[in-house]
Design a protein around this motif. Structure first.
Motif, PDB file in Angstrom:
ATOM      1  N   MET A   1      58.224  18.561 -12.490  1.00 44.29           N
ATOM      2  CA  MET A   1      59.320  17.621 -12.225  1.00 44.29           C
ATOM      3  C   MET A   1      60.638  18.394 -12.099  1.00 44.29           C
ATOM      4  O   MET A   1      60.891  19.320 -12.863  1.00 44.29           O
ATOM      5  N   THR A   2      61.484  17.929 -11.186  1.00 40.50           N
ATOM      6  CA  THR A   2      62.819  18.502 -11.103  1.00 40.50           C
ATOM      7  C   THR A   2      63.668  17.953 -12.246  1.00 40.50           C
ATOM      8  O   THR A   2      63.309  16.955 -12.887  1.00 40.50           O
ATOM      9  N   GLU A   3      64.817  18.571 -12.473  1.00 35.44           N
ATOM     10  CA  GLU A   3      65.715  18.085 -13.523  1.00 35.44           C
ATOM     11  C   GLU A   3      66.201  16.671 -13.189  1.00 35.44           C
ATOM     12  O   GLU A   3      66.324  15.832 -14.070  1.00 35.44           O
ATOM     13  N   LYS A   4      66.449  16.393 -11.915  1.00 34.49           N
ATOM     14  CA  LYS A   4      66.860  15.051 -11.498  1.00 34.49           C
ATOM     15  C   LYS A   4      65.750  14.036 -11.785  1.00 34.49           C
ATOM     16  O   LYS A   4      66.020  12.945 -12.285  1.00 34.49           O
ATOM     17  N   GLN A   5      64.510  14.384 -11.478  1.00 34.58           N
ATOM     18  CA  GLN A   5      63.389  13.482 -11.746  1.00 34.58           C
ATOM     19  C   GLN A   5      63.243  13.231 -13.248  1.00 34.58           C
ATOM     20  O   GLN A   5      63.001  12.105 -13.667  1.00 34.58           O
ATOM     21  N   LYS A   6      63.391  14.287 -14.044  1.00 29.17           N
ATOM     22  CA  LYS A   6      63.340  14.129 -15.502  1.00 29.17           C
ATOM     23  C   LYS A   6      64.452  13.191 -15.969  1.00 29.17           C
ATOM     24  O   LYS A   6      64.221  12.307 -16.801  1.00 29.17           O
ATOM     25  N   MET A   7      65.661  13.407 -15.455  1.00 29.76           N
ATOM     26  CA  MET A   7      66.807  12.588 -15.836  1.00 29.76           C
ATOM     27  C   MET A   7      66.541  11.110 -15.563  1.00 29.76           C
ATOM     28  O   MET A   7      66.718  10.261 -16.433  1.00 29.76           O
ATOM     29  N   LEU A   8      66.077  10.813 -14.352  1.00 36.01           N
ATOM     30  CA  LEU A   8      65.840   9.420 -13.969  1.00 36.01           C
ATOM     31  C   LEU A   8      64.640   8.812 -14.680  1.00 36.01           C
ATOM     32  O   LEU A   8      64.539   7.591 -14.793  1.00 36.01           O
ATOM     33  N   ALA A   9      63.727   9.646 -15.174  1.00 36.63           N
ATOM     34  CA  ALA A   9      62.552   9.166 -15.902  1.00 36.63           C
ATOM     35  C   ALA A   9      62.817   9.009 -17.398  1.00 36.63           C
ATOM     36  O   ALA A   9      61.919   8.631 -18.144  1.00 36.63           O
ATOM     37  N   ASP A  69      79.348   8.825 -13.578  1.00 42.76           N
ATOM     38  CA  ASP A  69      78.774  10.175 -13.514  1.00 42.76           C
ATOM     39  C   ASP A  69      78.264  10.517 -12.123  1.00 42.76           C
ATOM     40  O   ASP A  69      78.566  11.571 -11.584  1.00 42.76           O
ATOM     41  N   TYR A  70      77.436   9.650 -11.566  1.00 45.81           N
ATOM     42  CA  TYR A  70      76.770   9.942 -10.292  1.00 45.81           C
ATOM     43  C   TYR A  70      77.048   8.888  -9.225  1.00 45.81           C
ATOM     44  O   TYR A  70      77.052   9.187  -8.046  1.00 45.81           O
ATOM     45  N   LEU A  89      78.539   5.305 -17.175  1.00 43.72           N
ATOM     46  CA  LEU A  89      77.841   6.590 -17.200  1.00 43.72           C
ATOM     47  C   LEU A  89      76.422   6.348 -16.725  1.00 43.72           C
ATOM     48  O   LEU A  89      75.548   5.948 -17.489  1.00 43.72           O
ATOM     49  N   ASP A  90      76.213   6.566 -15.442  1.00 45.04           N
ATOM     50  CA  ASP A  90      74.958   6.224 -14.768  1.00 45.04           C
ATOM     51  C   ASP A  90      74.032   7.425 -14.643  1.00 45.04           C
ATOM     52  O   ASP A  90      73.582   7.760 -13.574  1.00 45.04           O
ATOM     53  N   VAL A  91      73.714   8.037 -15.770  1.00 47.74           N
ATOM     54  CA  VAL A  91      72.733   9.130 -15.762  1.00 47.74           C
ATOM     55  C   VAL A  91      71.359   8.541 -15.424  1.00 47.74           C
ATOM     56  O   VAL A  91      70.616   9.107 -14.632  1.00 47.74           O
TER      57      VAL A  91
END
Length: 187
Positions: A1-9, A69-70, A89-91
């Motif tokens: 998983m990418t860091e973005k995928q981890k974040m959203l999961a 945030d994003y 804060l939309d992490v």
């Protein structure tokens, strides 16, 4: 998983990863531009927010100053209004239904940190999605914490700190928020 995928999961992720840093930079540039607009540039404001958010209804109005945030992880339905000094804060994803109103200085925070010091000191972070139903009104200075889900027709009293989820047709308030009143079900 990418860091973005981890974040959203909702998994531990590294916020310093270059793709995420670039996404935050873009969001900050857009919010800076938005916050510098004049009160008579309403269409410009709408255009900036629509380019920043993941999705919106046609009718959206946000008063400056606004911070996030994003931006891409914010999804709002039709007739969305956020008053002055809103912070989202939309992490993780933040989803609003239709006809949602946010009073001044509302804070909506998906971002969180590990509880154990050795994990927290590692610099890794995590986030939990927030979902707000249709016809919700969030009062001034209210705080919505990570992972909260609010049903339809919820009113959050001013200054409330919402630490857990609530169903439909309630007024909630306090710290931590609790049900103050049940509202009649729409006929």
């Amino acid at each position: 998983m990418t860091e973005k995928q981890k974040m959203l999961a909702g998994k531990l992720y590294d916020p310093g990863e270059p793709e995420l840093a670039k996404m935050r930079q873009i969001a900050r540039q857009k919010t800076e531009k938005f916050n510098r607009t004049s009160h008579n540039e309403s269409q410009k404001r709408v255009d900036i927010i629509k380019s920043l958010f993941g999705s919106t209804g046609q009718n959206i109005h946000i008063e400056p100053s606004f911070r996030c945030d994003y931006g891409r992880n914010i999804h709002v339905g039709e007739n969305f209004y956020a008053n002055f000094d809103c912070v989202i804060l939309d992490v993780a994803e933040v989803r609003f239904g239709n006809n949602c109103l946010l009073a001044p200085q509302v804070g909506i925070y998906t971002a969180t940190h590990p509880l154990l010091p050795h994990e927290r000191n590692s610099g890794l972070e995590l986030a939990k999605q927030i979902t707000i139903g249709d016809n919700c009104w969030i009062g001034g200075h209210a705080t919505i914490n990570p992972g909260v889900q609010l049903g339809d027709n919820v009113v959050v009293a001013s200054g409330a700190v919402v630490t857990k989820s609530f169903g439909d047709n309630v007024v909630i308030g306090g710290n931590p928020a609790k049900v103050i009143k049940e509202l009649p079900i729409n006929e």
